[in-house]
Design a protein around this motif. Structure first.
Motif, PDB file in Angstrom:
ATOM      1  N   ALA A   1       0.975  -1.207  -0.422  1.00 10.13           N
ATOM      2  CA  ALA A   1       0.369   0.068  -0.157  1.00 10.13           C
ATOM      3  C   ALA A   1       0.880   0.966   0.136  1.00 10.13           C
ATOM      4  CB  ALA A   1      -0.965   0.156   1.717  1.00 10.13           C
ATOM      5  N   LEU A   2       1.927   1.566   0.799  1.00 17.80           N
ATOM      6  CA  LEU A   2       2.824   2.730   0.596  1.00 17.80           C
ATOM      7  C   LEU A   2       3.763   2.593   0.050  1.00 17.80           C
ATOM      8  CD1 LEU A   2       3.916   4.887   2.662  1.00 17.80           C
ATOM      9  CD2 LEU A   2       6.260   2.770   2.990  1.00 17.80           C
ATOM     10  N   ALA A   3       3.657   1.262  -1.349  1.00 16.94           N
ATOM     11  CA  ALA A   3       4.589   2.074  -2.526  1.00 16.94           C
ATOM     12  C   ALA A   3       3.503   2.257  -3.753  1.00 16.94           C
ATOM     13  CB  ALA A   3       5.224   0.133  -2.997  1.00 16.94           C
ATOM     14  N   LEU A   4       2.445   1.716  -3.540  1.00 19.68           N
ATOM     15  CA  LEU A   4       1.476   2.386  -4.503  1.00 19.68           C
ATOM     16  C   LEU A   4       0.953   3.274  -4.066  1.00 19.68           C
ATOM     17  CD1 LEU A   4      -0.994   2.135  -6.529  1.00 19.68           C
ATOM     18  CD2 LEU A   4      -2.265   1.447  -5.429  1.00 19.68           C
ATOM     19  N   ALA A   5       0.700   4.126  -3.106  1.00 18.50           N
ATOM     20  CA  ALA A   5       0.905   5.536  -2.570  1.00 18.50           C
ATOM     21  C   ALA A   5       1.998   6.330  -2.723  1.00 18.50           C
ATOM     22  CB  ALA A   5       0.817   5.780  -0.868  1.00 18.50           C
ATOM     23  N   ARG A   6       3.268   5.531  -2.939  1.00 18.26           N
ATOM     24  CA  ARG A   6       3.763   7.241  -3.157  1.00 18.26           C
ATOM     25  C   ARG A   6       4.160   6.568  -5.074  1.00 18.26           C
ATOM     26  NH1 ARG A   6       8.354   3.746   0.181  1.00 18.26           N
ATOM     27  NH2 ARG A   6       8.839   4.393   2.510  1.00 18.26           N
TER      28      ARG A   6
ATOM     29  N   GLY B   1      -1.772  11.939  -1.314  1.00 11.78           N
ATOM     30  CA  GLY B   1      -0.330  11.209  -1.014  1.00 11.78           C
ATOM     31  C   GLY B   1       1.002  11.067   0.134  1.00 11.78           C
ATOM     32  N   GLU B   2       0.625  12.803   0.447  1.00  9.99           N
ATOM     33  CA  GLU B   2       1.203  13.016   1.814  1.00  9.99           C
ATOM     34  C   GLU B   2       1.041  12.521   2.843  1.00  9.99           C
ATOM     35  OE1 GLU B   2       3.957  16.749   3.817  1.00  9.99           O
ATOM     36  OE2 GLU B   2       3.138  16.268   1.352  1.00  9.99           O
ATOM     37  N   PRO B   3      -0.408  12.517   3.294  1.00 14.86           N
ATOM     38  CA  PRO B   3      -0.988  11.750   4.728  1.00 14.86           C
ATOM     39  C   PRO B   3      -1.018  10.453   4.414  1.00 14.86           C
ATOM     40  CG  PRO B   3      -2.051  13.854   3.638  1.00 14.86           C
ATOM     41  CD  PRO B   3      -1.125  13.462   2.495  1.00 14.86           C
ATOM     42  N   VAL B   4      -1.216   9.915   3.746  1.00 16.79           N
ATOM     43  CA  VAL B   4      -1.615   8.740   3.949  1.00 16.79           C
ATOM     44  C   VAL B   4       0.156   8.236   3.760  1.00 16.79           C
ATOM     45  CG1 VAL B   4      -1.501   6.688   1.702  1.00 16.79           C
ATOM     46  CG2 VAL B   4      -3.921   8.139   1.774  1.00 16.79           C
ATOM     47  N   ILE B   5       0.713   8.952   3.051  1.00 16.96           N
ATOM     48  CA  ILE B   5       2.402   7.703   3.349  1.00 16.96           C
ATOM     49  C   ILE B   5       3.011   7.823   4.798  1.00 16.96           C
ATOM     50  CG2 ILE B   5       4.697   8.343   2.321  1.00 16.96           C
ATOM     51  CD1 ILE B   5       3.471   8.953  -0.381  1.00 16.96           C
TER      52      ILE B   5
ATOM     53  N   ASN C   1       5.325   0.420 -10.733  1.00 19.58           N
ATOM     54  CA  ASN C   1       4.347   1.496 -10.044  1.00 19.58           C
ATOM     55  C   ASN C   1       3.674   1.254  -9.346  1.00 19.58           C
ATOM     56  OD1 ASN C   1       2.460   0.236 -11.995  1.00 19.58           O
ATOM     57  ND2 ASN C   1       2.659   2.475 -13.447  1.00 19.58           N
ATOM     58  N   GLY C   2       3.051  -0.282  -8.472  1.00 15.60           N
ATOM     59  CA  GLY C   2       2.471  -0.865  -8.002  1.00 15.60           C
ATOM     60  C   GLY C   2       0.839  -1.242  -8.140  1.00 15.60           C
ATOM     61  N   LEU C   3       1.092  -0.861  -9.929  1.00 16.60           N
ATOM     62  CA  LEU C   3      -0.866  -1.120 -10.217  1.00 16.60           C
ATOM     63  C   LEU C   3      -0.688  -2.880 -10.698  1.00 16.60           C
ATOM     64  CD1 LEU C   3      -1.253   1.901 -12.978  1.00 16.60           C
ATOM     65  CD2 LEU C   3      -1.914   1.456 -10.470  1.00 16.60           C
ATOM     66  N   ARG C   4       0.197  -3.851 -10.882  1.00 17.50           N
ATOM     67  CA  ARG C   4       0.350  -4.812 -11.632  1.00 17.50           C
ATOM     68  C   ARG C   4      -0.292  -5.915 -10.205  1.00 17.50           C
ATOM     69  NH1 ARG C   4       3.105  -4.034 -15.790  1.00 17.50           N
ATOM     70  NH2 ARG C   4       4.535  -2.283 -15.736  1.00 17.50           N
ATOM     71  N   ILE C   5      -1.555  -5.761  -9.865  1.00 17.38           N
ATOM     72  CA  ILE C   5      -1.939  -6.462  -9.228  1.00 17.38           C
ATOM     73  C   ILE C   5      -1.868  -8.118  -9.188  1.00 17.38           C
ATOM     74  CG2 ILE C   5      -3.355  -4.760  -7.603  1.00 17.38           C
ATOM     75  CD1 ILE C   5      -4.882  -7.184  -9.609  1.00 17.38           C
TER      76      ILE C   5
ATOM     77  N   THR D   1      -6.810   4.526 -12.042  1.00 22.03           N
ATOM     78  CA  THR D   1      -6.170   3.266 -12.187  1.00 22.03           C
ATOM     79  C   THR D   1      -6.210   2.431 -10.695  1.00 22.03           C
ATOM     80  OG1 THR D   1      -6.138   3.922 -14.869  1.00 22.03           O
ATOM     81  CG2 THR D   1      -5.518   1.914 -14.451  1.00 22.03           C
ATOM     82  N   ALA D   2      -4.968   3.332 -10.700  1.00 18.59           N
ATOM     83  CA  ALA D   2      -4.361   3.051  -9.117  1.00 18.59           C
ATOM     84  C   ALA D   2      -5.685   2.477  -8.572  1.00 18.59           C
ATOM     85  CB  ALA D   2      -3.506   4.176  -8.973  1.00 18.59           C
TER      86      ALA D   2
END
Length: 966
Positions: free
Chosen positions: A146-151, A161-165, A186-190, A348-349
């Motif tokens: 989740a952190l990688a995707l938020a970044r 982005g910043e609050p979630v990170i 980019n964290g989308l490859r679920i 998309t994310a």
């Protein structure tokens, strides 16, 4: 599907970074801005819109907010840095239900429900704080990913982005290597985390043992529970439904039951009892088909009574929809590859994050947040990410073993209950029927591994069928068995054959890229593929619409469409905001000239496609000993696709053209039979712009093919609804031994075309309509005066105290009324929502309306069947006028065939009956039905329960009666 994130965190003191912006609460004509320190600023609509577009704010559903302030049709947008709490919810609690309003957020998060606009603004701060706390919980799943995707989303410009990170980093402070990114860039490859499906042996055919009515009653008691209130009518209904599960008496003669059961009988459990008992006894599937997504969802929930254990229920009950409803992982991968940054990446994310936790990947209903793409201003993302027509490459897809569609198909083959919809059930039958209609003797064989056959194959035995909302079967069949020779349809086939052209980027791939390797080295195959590709140039190409407008068509298809366009424009007599149409005959000269050329081009294309399919069949046979399974499936899919499009689509177009050319030179036919089809030309329009042009063919009676292709092959069919019959004058004579009401029910469900008469059953509603409801026809409101109609809606809604549904027969009148009554209703503390005004889909609007007891909702008559709102949330229905059918060419043909004026009146009575049936859903409900049309003929009022008096009053007196009653 991954484990769901926890509800929230109970830990205090976690570092949170709330946005340092004001929160916005909406009013009818303006907004309230509230800072975290409690400072309040009231703004008019213009100033609020300026603040919304020029700087970031904390808000709820950016598109809805903007539309409310700017009005429909404005092209500006909220500031791209807006902090939309719905975005945050979608990230933190993916695949969780929530209504996209401050009240809905508060309920979903267990917070106090806000009242006025100021409270709503303040509640957004608390909702954001609660969601960010959830991320700091040590039990929150997949925090690293989740952190990688938020970044990645923050780098793309995501405001949250910043609050979630910050929140995720705080929760991972003691975890080593917490900055490790996902294996994807980019964290989308679920898809790398999704489980694969496993192929299972096909199930044996079911046995055909009957079920006894008393056993059905026992099963129903088990479903309702020992402490449930006795409902004798429901028990009788369930026992009678056992008839549809009897053994088939003879070929082409299903055991068919038409069962009308009034609102409140409990149809759902009433037919689930015999369906589950028959499936358990005979080890076979029962398909339950609905028309609306709301009922499909309700059915899914009711099956928890049958299978309370989630794992067993997931195995025994499957929701099935068409392929275009599901997320396509290959589309998602291509989107991930081409979206390095920007709002498309963010949208998309969030969809990818939903997919990781989704039950089944269903993007049109199910657990997908339908409010999300509009909220992000990316409403087109759903069709871009779902499996659009002609694009699936089946086993050639790298995600084939994890595909949501393939999983659903395989589960359906082994399920006990399959909850589908009319469109899906009739789709397969419509394709097969087209082969026979178009003169094709042998429809293409379906291969189970190709997954294009939507119905499970149990030998030659179709599944038992239950059609709930059976009053919609006529319309569903009308759609399934129709034909369209149009620009969009032709361009779609060209893309399937040739792929993207003229440097365009598109998801679709042409035949050359999909099967070129299958015929490589085969001279005959390479030549056949090249012939198909060249022949497809006759179809409308990229930019065909612009060329038609300029009068510069390319190729025979565009020339024909240009001629049709000219004939429609010449004869329709009106621009029309949505569509215009004209009769095909007499043909304009240029149509008569271009039709033979198009027919010749389509003939070449049809022969070329069938020749290529034959080459592939021979190759499949000759290489049978060496081909891998995946390659065989690709051969099968290509053969099937070519056959289906050549023998059904192209051959159907040629038959339509043949009709045009034959009728252009009529011969003497003294004993000419009544026509079976209605043909016409049309220009489809949207927002005042032409979007399609072509020829259409519909069965005048679409229940003929419905009976032949769906009902006759089935062993047993239950068709049920609260409104199967048109209740006409009791003194009207019976026709052919049937009371007129049942004769109409037989005709509109296709039962009249079967050799064995159907069984019929009627169960009256248990409600005391005379005590629980009132019906008023307002006699002094001019329905053509927009101000008068709006004033009537305003005062009636205020008199009811909310809980009011306004139905319109035209979108323009709906929007006009909304603009006039929104502000006074807000002043009366009655929130107003509207279809075609608010940036939300119908299902979301109905869910909001159901949840907010004082809300009011405006919609077109098409929304009528999607409203299932028990209790005080729906206590008034107002029609702006009598819902006469649209007087188009198809209706003219059916009117001539089905009795003229009586046919019109039947449709109106059924619409009124269906709408009234929405009003009273339980014994505790009370409601009023109002029609703002003094011209309502008395003979149409038999649509309503006979014991409810129909009062024709002035508006003022109606309002007083409403206040007294409610």
């Amino acid at each position: 599907m991954s484990a769901a994130p926890p509800h929230d965190s109970t830990s205090e003191g976690d570092p949170l970074l709330l946005p340092d912006v004001a929160a916005l609460g909406l009013m009818a004509r303006g907004a309230v801005l509230v800072t975290q320190d409690g400072e309040i600023d009231e703004l008019n609509t213009r100033d609020a819109l300026v603040r919304l577009t020029e700087g970031p704010l904390l808000l709820c559903h950016r598109a809805f907010t903007f539309r409310r302030l700017a009005g429909p049709g404005k092209r500006a947008a909220p500031h791209p840095g807006a902090f939309d709490v719905m975005d945050l919810f979608a990230f933190v609690r993916p695949a969780r239900a929530v209504l996209p309003t401050p009240q809905g957020l508060a309920r979903a998060l267990g917070l106090p429900v806000p009242g006025d606009a100021e409270d709503e603004a303040l509640s957004l701060f608390e909702a954001a704080r609660t969601l960010l706390k959830t991320l700091t919980h040590p039990g929150y799943p997949d925090r690293e990913e989740a952190l990688a995707l938020a970044r990645a989303m923050a780098a793309a410009g995501w405001a949250w982005g910043e609050p979630v990170i910050t929140a995720l980093e705080a929760s991972l402070a003691d975890v080593p290597d917490q900055r490790r990114p996902l294996t994807g860039e980019n964290g989308l490859r679920i898809w790398r985390r999704l489980e694969e499906w496993e192929e299972r042996a096909p199930p044996p055919p079911p046995s055909q043992d009957p079920i006894e009515p008393e056993a059905v009653r026992t099963r129903l008691r088990q479903l309702t529970g020992e402490g449930a209130e006795p409902r004798p009518a429901q028990s009788d209904y369930a026992a009678r439904a056992a008839h549809a599960f009897a053994p088939k008496p003879a070929p082409g003669m299903p055991a068919i039951l038409l069962a009308e059961a009034g609102t409140g009988i409990g149809k759902t459990l009433g037919y689930l009892a015999p369906a589950s008992l028959w499936s358990e006894t005979n080890k076979g599937p029962v398909w339950i088909s609905t028309y609306t997504k709301n009922l499909q969802r309700q059915l899914d929930q009711e099956t928890q009574r049958l299978f309370p254990e989630p794992d067993e229920r997931a195995e025994k009950v499957v929701l099935r929809k068409g392929r275009e409803n599901y997320l396509c992982l290959l589309n998602l991968e291509e989107a991930a590859n081409r979206l390095p940054a920007g709002s498309d990446f963010i949208a998309t994310a969030l969809i990818a994050r939903w997919a990781l936790y989704s039950r089944d990947g269903d993007m049109v209903g199910g657990d997908f947040p339908s409010w999300l793409p509009p909220a992000l201003g990316r409403a087109r993302l759903v069709p871009e990410l779902t499996d659009r027509r002609g694009e699936c490459v089946y086993s050639a897809c790298p995600h084939y073993k994890k595909c949501f569609i393939e999983k659903a198909l395989r589960k359906a083959r082994h399920a006990s209950l399959v909850i589908a919809n009319h469109a899906l059930v009739l789709h397969r039958a419509g394709l097969d029927f087209a082969f026979h209609t178009n003169g094709q003797e042998n429809p293409p064989a379906e291969h189970a591994a190709g997954a294009e056959d939507e119905m499970p194959d149990h030998g030659a035995m179709p599944p038992r069928l239950i059609f709930d909302e059976g009053h919609h079967l006529f319309d569903a069949a009308d759609s399934a068995f129709s034909g369209h020779l149009s620009g969009l349809e032709g361009a779609d086939l060209r893309r399937w054959l040739r792929g993207p052209e003229a440097g365009r980027r598109a998801r679709a791939r042409g035949l050359s890229s999909r099967i070129g390797d299958l015929v490589a080295g085969n001279t005959e195959g390479e030549e056949a593929l090249d012939t198909v590709t060249r022949a497809a140039q006759a179809l409308p190409g990229p930019g065909w619409g612009a060329r038609l407008n300029k009068g510069e068509p390319h190729g025979p298809a565009e020339a024909f469409l240009a001629a049709v366009h000219l004939q429609v424009r010449s004869r329709a007599g009106s621009d029309g905001f949505y569509s215009i149409e004209c009769d095909t005959h007499p043909l304009a000269g240029n149509v008569e000239e271009t039709a033979p050329a198009l027919d010749g081009a389509l003939s070449k294309l049809e022969r070329a496609m069938l020749a290529l399919a034959d080459v592939l069949r021979r190759a499949l046979d000759e290489e049978a000993a060496t081909l891998e399974t995946a390659t065989r499936v690709r051969f099968d899919a290509a053969i099937r696709g070519l056959d289906r499009r050549a023998k059904a689509t192209v051959a159907g177009w040629r038959l339509m053209l043949k009709t045009l050319m034959d009728e252009a030179q009529p011969e003497e036919e003294p004993d000419k039979e009544a026509p079976r089809f209605s043909d016409w030309f049309s220009i489809e329009r949207q927002g005042g712009q032409d979007i399609d042009v072509g020829m259409h063919r519909h069965w005048i009676d679409p229940t003929e093919p419905l009976a032949d292709a769906v009902l006759a092959p089935a062993p047993g069919v239950l068709i049920t609804s609260a409104t199967l019959r048109d209740e006409r004058d009791e003194n009207e004579a019976e026709e052919d031994g049937f009371a007129p009401s049942w004769a109409q029910a037989e005709l509109r469900t296709g039962a009249s075309h079967l050799p064995l008469a159907s069984a019929r059953a009627y169960f009256a509603s248990p409600f005391d309509y005379a005590d629980q409801s009132r019906i008023f026809v307002v006699r002094d409101v001019d329905k053509k005066n927009a101000d008068a109609v709006a004033a009537a809606y305003r005062e009636l809604f205020i008199a009811s105290g909310g809980g009011a549904l306004g139905l319109f027969t035209a979108i323009a009148r709906l929007q006009s009324t909304y603009s006039r009554i929104a502000e006074p209703l807000e002043e009366a503390a009655l929130p107003l929502y509207a279809q075609h005004v608010d940036a939300m889909d119908n299902a979301t609007l109905v869910d909001i309306f159901r949840a907010e007891e004082k809300a009011c909702l405006l919609g077109t008559d098409a929304m009528r069947d999607g409203v299932d709102v028990p209790g005080r949330s729906l206590r008034m229905i107002v029609f702006d006028r009598t819902p006469w059918p649209r007087p188009d060419i198809l209706h003219r043909a059916r009117r001539d065939a089905f009795g003229g004026r009586k046919y019109d009146e039947m449709l109106v009575r059924l619409r009124l009956k269906q709408a009234f049936g929405r009003l009273i859903r339980s014994k505790a409900d009370r409601g009023v039905f109002v029609l703002l049309d003094p011209g309502l003929p008395t003979r149409l009022t038999t649509a309503f329960p006979p014991d409810v008096p129909i009062e024709r009053l002035g508006l003022a007196e109606t309002i007083e009666r409403v206040k007294e009653f409610l």
